[in-house]
Scaffold this active site. Sequence first.
Site, PDB file in Angstrom:
ATOM      1  N   GLU A   1       0.239   0.885   3.579  1.00 14.55           N
ATOM      2  CA  GLU A   1      -0.880   1.800   3.385  1.00 14.55           C
ATOM      3  C   GLU A   1      -1.065   2.687   4.611  1.00 14.55           C
ATOM      4  O   GLU A   1      -0.809   2.251   5.736  1.00 14.55           O
ATOM      5  CB  GLU A   1      -2.166   1.003   3.113  1.00 14.55           C
ATOM      6  CG  GLU A   1      -2.024   0.015   1.969  1.00 14.55           C
ATOM      7  CD  GLU A   1      -3.173  -0.979   1.874  1.00 14.55           C
ATOM      8  OE1 GLU A   1      -4.283  -0.649   2.353  1.00 14.55           O
ATOM      9  OE2 GLU A   1      -2.965  -2.073   1.335  1.00 14.55           O
TER      10      GLU A   1
ATOM     11  N   GLU B   1     -11.493   4.873  -1.373  1.00 16.80           N
ATOM     12  CA  GLU B   1     -12.065   3.540  -1.581  1.00 16.80           C
ATOM     13  C   GLU B   1     -13.267   3.377  -0.663  1.00 16.80           C
ATOM     14  O   GLU B   1     -13.245   3.834   0.485  1.00 16.80           O
ATOM     15  CB  GLU B   1     -11.027   2.458  -1.285  1.00 16.80           C
ATOM     16  CG  GLU B   1     -11.547   1.038  -1.428  1.00 16.80           C
ATOM     17  CD  GLU B   1     -10.496  -0.004  -1.048  1.00 16.80           C
ATOM     18  OE1 GLU B   1     -10.854  -1.205  -1.009  1.00 16.80           O
ATOM     19  OE2 GLU B   1      -9.338   0.378  -0.769  1.00 16.80           O
TER      20      GLU B   1
END
Length: 422
Positions: free
Chosen positions: A226, A337
Amino acid sequence: MAAARGGLALVLAAAAVCALWAAAAEARSPAARVHRHLKRLNKPAVKSIEVAAVVQTNVLQKSGFFYGSFECFAVLLSQNFSTSPYLLEMRPAYHPEGLYDDARRSVSSSSAGEKQMLQLWHQNGRCPEGTVPIRRTKKDDLLRASSLRQYGRKWHPTLNLMSIDPNMLNESGHQHAIAFVDGDKYYGTKATINVWEPKIQQPNEFSLSQLWILGGSFGDGLNSIEAGWQVSPYLYGDNNTRLFTYWTSDGYQATGCYNLFCSGFIQTSSEIAMGASIFPVSNYGGSQYEISILIWKDAKEGKWWMQFGRDYVLGYWPSFLFSYLADSASTIQWGGEVVNSEPDGAHTSTQMGSGHFPEEGFGKASYFKNIQVVDSSNQLKELRDVTTFTEQPSCYDMQYDNNGDWGSYFYYGGPGKNSNCP
């Protein structure tokens, strides 16, 4: 006389035992454990660069001075592998084909109104060649963590795209606005990400915008790489927007960490620091700033390389870290997120992206653009069969599209709590 000497010997022996016991107890004390952990994280540096800047601390709703330190470490000293043999490489053998075919597709888009930026610590100096910049960990950073073992690690399950149940996802405390592709073999991705500084309501919440490269099943066996930007008071102690990376090979259980908090990512760049503040950030209705991230797999060596912008190859994740990603990725995600801790029983007002909904468009809503994937022939390709997902569109939403200027792109984000998201 002999009795006196014997008594003195007993006293001295007892004192020695007490001293040893006290030393052992002190070594086991929380303060001593914190000290040892700081020594492991903060190695001897070649050069230190102090950073002082006035910042807006959104959690406390006041301004203050942020002081930090970045230290330049010799490349070999910065890597924490002690038992796993590997050959350190400074540059990839090749890049994906099609990376610089035209200005629109380059990782350094410079169209009107969209500007590139540097990291805040660059204002005070640079690291010498042959070293890498690492943000110095402070005692307060460790004390904010729930435990020393948990410091620098994620503490939540990832989003299971194979069995999306909004009720279960909301219970996890995390909410998303994402686009994703799956059902094929993927060997990397590239995206340009609009950069903002979203407001965070609670210190234990965060807001991030990132890409995910995923392999394996969702659960304990998940492999994930990520990268993106995040605002996380819990991790960094402030509300600055920061570049970050993360990896795990077991679904966030025991492996992996943010940035360089553990063995894993091998940094080779002396120019860009993981966890460093990105500055400046975009303004609502004003100047827009963005970063470009490319992650791709070296088919020969198996390394997953990361590039920031057009010029900065940051380093790589060795193939031996992973099981599924040692071959290829099965899913790639892009988007935002946030943590919703539901303060006072209501939805959080922590913002995602710019804090505005996608329909407001350029200059007001945050975006990803020029999104591509790397295929098995090492070619950058346009996206196909894209799926989008949000748990609560009235809180955070997503609008995906494609055109000739931005390729595959989407606007995303939102304010969190509002009249339609109580």
